[in-house]
Scaffold this active site. Structure first.
Site, PDB file in Angstrom:
ATOM      1  N   SER A 107     -11.186  -2.187   3.258  1.00  0.00           N
ATOM      2  CA  SER A 107     -10.569  -2.338   4.442  1.00  0.00           C
ATOM      3  C   SER A 107     -10.189  -1.047   5.001  1.00  0.00           C
ATOM      4  O   SER A 107      -9.527  -0.390   4.339  1.00  0.00           O
ATOM      5  CB  SER A 107      -9.288  -3.159   4.487  1.00  0.00           C
ATOM      6  OG  SER A 107      -9.764  -4.601   3.839  1.00  0.00           O
ATOM      7  N   GLU A 163      -6.004   2.764   6.390  1.00  0.00           N
ATOM      8  CA  GLU A 163      -5.728   2.661   5.266  1.00  0.00           C
ATOM      9  C   GLU A 163      -6.517   3.857   4.429  1.00  0.00           C
ATOM     10  O   GLU A 163      -6.075   4.294   3.466  1.00  0.00           O
ATOM     11  CB  GLU A 163      -5.978   1.251   4.492  1.00  0.00           C
ATOM     12  CG  GLU A 163      -5.815   1.238   3.225  1.00  0.00           C
ATOM     13  CD  GLU A 163      -5.836  -0.403   2.617  1.00  0.00           C
ATOM     14  OE1 GLU A 163      -5.639  -1.177   3.446  1.00  0.00           O
ATOM     15  OE2 GLU A 163      -6.176  -0.538   1.409  1.00  0.00           O
ATOM     16  N   ARG A 220       0.720  -1.161   0.093  1.00  0.00           N
ATOM     17  CA  ARG A 220       0.001  -0.046   0.013  1.00  0.00           C
ATOM     18  C   ARG A 220       0.700   1.152   0.089  1.00  0.00           C
ATOM     19  O   ARG A 220       0.529   2.347   0.537  1.00  0.00           O
ATOM     20  CB  ARG A 220      -1.001  -0.005   1.161  1.00  0.00           C
ATOM     21  CG  ARG A 220      -1.924  -1.011   1.176  1.00  0.00           C
ATOM     22  CD  ARG A 220      -2.881  -1.224   0.066  1.00  0.00           C
ATOM     23  NE  ARG A 220      -3.613  -2.275   0.360  1.00  0.00           N
ATOM     24  CZ  ARG A 220      -3.545  -3.537  -0.593  1.00  0.00           C
ATOM     25  NH1 ARG A 220      -2.440  -3.659  -1.146  1.00  0.00           N
ATOM     26  NH2 ARG A 220      -4.324  -4.528  -0.147  1.00  0.00           N
TER      27      ARG A 220
HETATM   28  C1  LIG Z   1     -15.699  -2.321  -1.429  1.00  0.00           C
HETATM   29  C2  LIG Z   1     -14.195  -1.988  -1.346  1.00  0.00           C
HETATM   30  C3  LIG Z   1     -13.268  -2.885  -1.718  1.00  0.00           C
HETATM   31  C4  LIG Z   1     -12.080  -2.785  -1.936  1.00  0.00           C
HETATM   32  N1  LIG Z   1     -10.992  -3.702  -1.795  1.00  0.00           N
HETATM   33  C5  LIG Z   1      -9.752  -3.376  -2.102  1.00  0.00           C
HETATM   34  C6  LIG Z   1      -8.897  -4.283  -2.331  1.00  0.00           C
HETATM   35  O1  LIG Z   1      -9.046  -5.425  -2.228  1.00  0.00           O
HETATM   36  N2  LIG Z   1      -7.496  -3.713  -2.485  1.00  0.00           N
HETATM   37  C7  LIG Z   1      -7.064  -2.667  -2.270  1.00  0.00           C
HETATM   38  O2  LIG Z   1      -5.843  -2.355  -2.396  1.00  0.00           O
HETATM   39  N3  LIG Z   1      -7.937  -1.697  -2.140  1.00  0.00           N
HETATM   40  C8  LIG Z   1      -9.304  -2.004  -1.997  1.00  0.00           C
HETATM   41  N4  LIG Z   1     -10.288  -1.034  -1.900  1.00  0.00           N
HETATM   42  C9  LIG Z   1      -9.645   0.403  -1.623  1.00  0.00           C
HETATM   43  C10 LIG Z   1      -9.803   1.362  -3.026  1.00  0.00           C
HETATM   44  O3  LIG Z   1     -10.656   0.822  -3.872  1.00  0.00           O
HETATM   45  C11 LIG Z   1      -8.489   1.179  -3.364  1.00  0.00           C
HETATM   46  O4  LIG Z   1      -7.237   1.838  -2.576  1.00  0.00           O
HETATM   47  C12 LIG Z   1      -8.144   1.782  -4.996  1.00  0.00           C
HETATM   48  O5  LIG Z   1      -6.997   1.599  -5.640  1.00  0.00           O
HETATM   49  C13 LIG Z   1      -8.465   3.385  -4.729  1.00  0.00           C
HETATM   50  O6  LIG Z   1      -8.428   3.849  -6.066  1.00  0.00           O
HETATM   51  P1  LIG Z   1      -9.345   5.234  -6.419  1.00  0.00           P
HETATM   52  O7  LIG Z   1      -9.236   5.414  -7.867  1.00  0.00           O
HETATM   53  O8  LIG Z   1     -10.437   5.130  -5.831  1.00  0.00           O
HETATM   54  O9  LIG Z   1      -8.509   6.249  -5.587  1.00  0.00           O
HETATM   55  P2  LIG Z   1      -9.307   7.331  -4.783  1.00  0.00           P
HETATM   56  O10 LIG Z   1      -9.939   6.782  -3.421  1.00  0.00           O
HETATM   57  O11 LIG Z   1      -9.662   8.335  -5.334  1.00  0.00           O
HETATM   58  O12 LIG Z   1      -7.600   8.216  -4.310  1.00  0.00           O
HETATM   59  C14 LIG Z   1      -6.911   7.305  -3.270  1.00  0.00           C
HETATM   60  C15 LIG Z   1      -5.618   8.219  -3.272  1.00  0.00           C
HETATM   61  O13 LIG Z   1      -4.582   8.233  -4.504  1.00  0.00           O
HETATM   62  C16 LIG Z   1      -4.586   9.577  -5.063  1.00  0.00           C
HETATM   63  N5  LIG Z   1      -4.924   9.495  -6.390  1.00  0.00           N
HETATM   64  C17 LIG Z   1      -5.983   9.133  -7.124  1.00  0.00           C
HETATM   65  N6  LIG Z   1      -5.732   9.143  -8.579  1.00  0.00           N
HETATM   66  C18 LIG Z   1      -4.337   9.777  -8.690  1.00  0.00           C
HETATM   67  C19 LIG Z   1      -3.640  10.177  -9.720  1.00  0.00           C
HETATM   68  N7  LIG Z   1      -4.285  10.101 -10.953  1.00  0.00           N
HETATM   69  N8  LIG Z   1      -2.637  11.080  -9.520  1.00  0.00           N
HETATM   70  C20 LIG Z   1      -2.158  10.921  -8.345  1.00  0.00           C
HETATM   71  N9  LIG Z   1      -2.856  10.747  -7.347  1.00  0.00           N
HETATM   72  C21 LIG Z   1      -3.812   9.844  -7.319  1.00  0.00           C
HETATM   73  C22 LIG Z   1      -5.860  10.532  -4.286  1.00  0.00           C
HETATM   74  O14 LIG Z   1      -5.207  11.740  -4.082  1.00  0.00           O
HETATM   75  C23 LIG Z   1      -5.887   9.700  -2.863  1.00  0.00           C
HETATM   76  O15 LIG Z   1      -4.768  10.142  -2.067  1.00  0.00           O
HETATM   77  C24 LIG Z   1     -11.727  -1.326  -1.703  1.00  0.00           C
HETATM   78  C25 LIG Z   1     -12.271  -0.413  -1.744  1.00  0.00           C
HETATM   79  C26 LIG Z   1     -13.851  -0.610  -1.631  1.00  0.00           C
HETATM   80  C27 LIG Z   1     -14.947   0.390  -1.259  1.00  0.00           C
END
Ligand SMILES: Cc1cc2nc3c(=O)[nH]c(=O)nc-3n(C[C@H](O)[C@H](O)[C@H](O)COP(=O)(O)OP(=O)(O)OC[C@H]3O[C@@H](n4cnc5c(N)ncnc54)[C@H](O)[C@@H]3O)c2cc1C
Length: 295
Positions: free
Chosen positions: A221, A291, A171
């Site tokens: 999580s 996280e 992470r």
């Molecule tokens: C039901 C559920 C299940 C999940 N399961 C998992 C799992 O199995 N494994 C896991 O690792 N995670 C999981 N997650 C968490 C999440 O989906 C991941 O961390 C995912 O990678 C976040 O992506 P996002 O596009 O939503 O990022 P966001 O939540 O929008 O952003 C996360 C971070 O990344 C930064 N960011 C986003 N895009 C960019 C960009 N283009 N440039 C620079 N910075 C950026 C943001 O500023 C922020 O700090 C889960 C979430 C949910 C709701």
């Protein structure tokens, strides 16, 4: 001034927009603006303008690991959702834009009989957020398939960085703590069996449905896995399963998830997460760390 800039440059935007609509936890106040650049060139223009005018901004993908405070965000939330480019390169590589949902990419790779990212199926984020977080599941991490990442640096120049310089760990990535905007990534995959890839994807999706509270808003999580332990097991051992503050609850189905029962505020979620961290530390001596990112 900002509105004129966005309009003149054809950058889609929303004004005084509820951030509940842009995060999977469905909490948070309003952002002054949500801007949705359609490609990296619009993103460069936008970032230049925001920096030159000292306007506060925050980048999001699908908002699946981020929550905003109840008083909102007095600035621009830059959302990558429109950066949806997917280009296949040769037999086994693909360039995916920051805004491509992981599920869409996984399905597309499966259709091309390419394996290497199927464990990401079901992670509800985009490519950019996945790289920033080094998202992972079921024994894999997104970094396993990365070749190089394209980003806009602090001086608004488009650059690429090789995977070996991305400092990927559990992470963690080099992008955390940098003023960079990820625009996309080149993944290197392997030729595989289309049916077997699909079977694996369906299996992990079923495991998610069976174990995770997918019927309630959350950020997945809520806590990172502490070395040598599982956060969910520690939380359960401390009798915190089902514990709630306001509308936020430690899921009855999976103790590692904090869920929104329907009317949670960001403050409820933060208070509950902090309470869980405190009790787990007092009772087990293990420090667990959030996280999800609180803005
Ligand atoms: C039901 C559920 C299940 C999940 N399961 C998992 C799992 O199995 N494994 C896991 O690792 N995670 C999981 N997650 C968490 C999440 O989906 C991941 O961390 C995912 O990678 C976040 O992506 P996002 O596009 O939503 O990022 P966001 O939540 O929008 O952003 C996360 C971070 O990344 C930064 N960011 C986003 N895009 C960019 C960009 N283009 N440039 C620079 N910075 C950026 C943001 O500023 C922020 O700090 C889960 C979430 C949910 C709701």
């Amino acid at each position: 001034m900002l509105k004129t800039f966005l309009t003149e440059n054809n950058i889609p935007f929303l004004e005084n927009e509820s951030l509940k609509k842009h995060t999977t936890f469905k909490v948070g106040g309003n952002a002054s603006f949500v801007a949705l650049p359609e490609d990296k060139f619009q993103a460069v223009k936008l970032l230049k303008f925001l920096k030159e005018n000292e306007i506060k901004y925050y980048i999001i993908g699908r908002g699946s690991n981020v929550i905003f405070r109840d008083n909102g965000f007095d600035g621009v939330v830059v959302k990558t959702a429109n950066m949806q480019q997917v280009d296949y390169i040769g037999e086994t590589a693909v360039f995916a834009g920051a805004g491509v949902p992981m599920n869409v990419l996984c399905k597309s790779l499966q259709e091309h009989s390419l394996e290497g990212l199927e464990f990401c199926y079901g992670i509800p984020g985009n490519v950019g957020g996945g790289l920033y977080m080094n998202a992972g599941a079921y024994g894999g991490e997104i970094c396993n398939a990365v070749c190089e990442v394209e980003y806009i640096d602090e001086n608004c120049e488009i650059r690429t960085i090789d995977v070996k310089d991305c400092d990927f760990a559990y992470r963690h990535s080099v992008f955390q703590g940098k003023d960079w905007f990820i625009t996309g990534c080149r993944f290197e995959l392997k030729k595989g069996d289309k049916d077997k890839i699909l079977e694996f994807m369906e299996d992990i999706m079923q495991r998610r449905i069976d174990k995770q509270p997918l019927d309630k808003p959350s950020a997945g999580s809520s806590f990172k896995r502490p070395a040598g332990y599982f956060a969910a097991a520690l939380i359960e051992q401390c009798g915190l399963k089902g514990c709630s503050i306001g509308g936020a609850q430690v899921s009855e189905k999976h103790s590692g998830f904090i869920v929104n029962k329907g009317d949670a505020t960001c403050s409820d979620i933060v208070a509950l997460a902090e309470y869980v961290e405190k009790v787990v530390f007092e009772k087990t001596g293990v420090a667990i760390e959030k996280e999800m990112i609180i803005v």
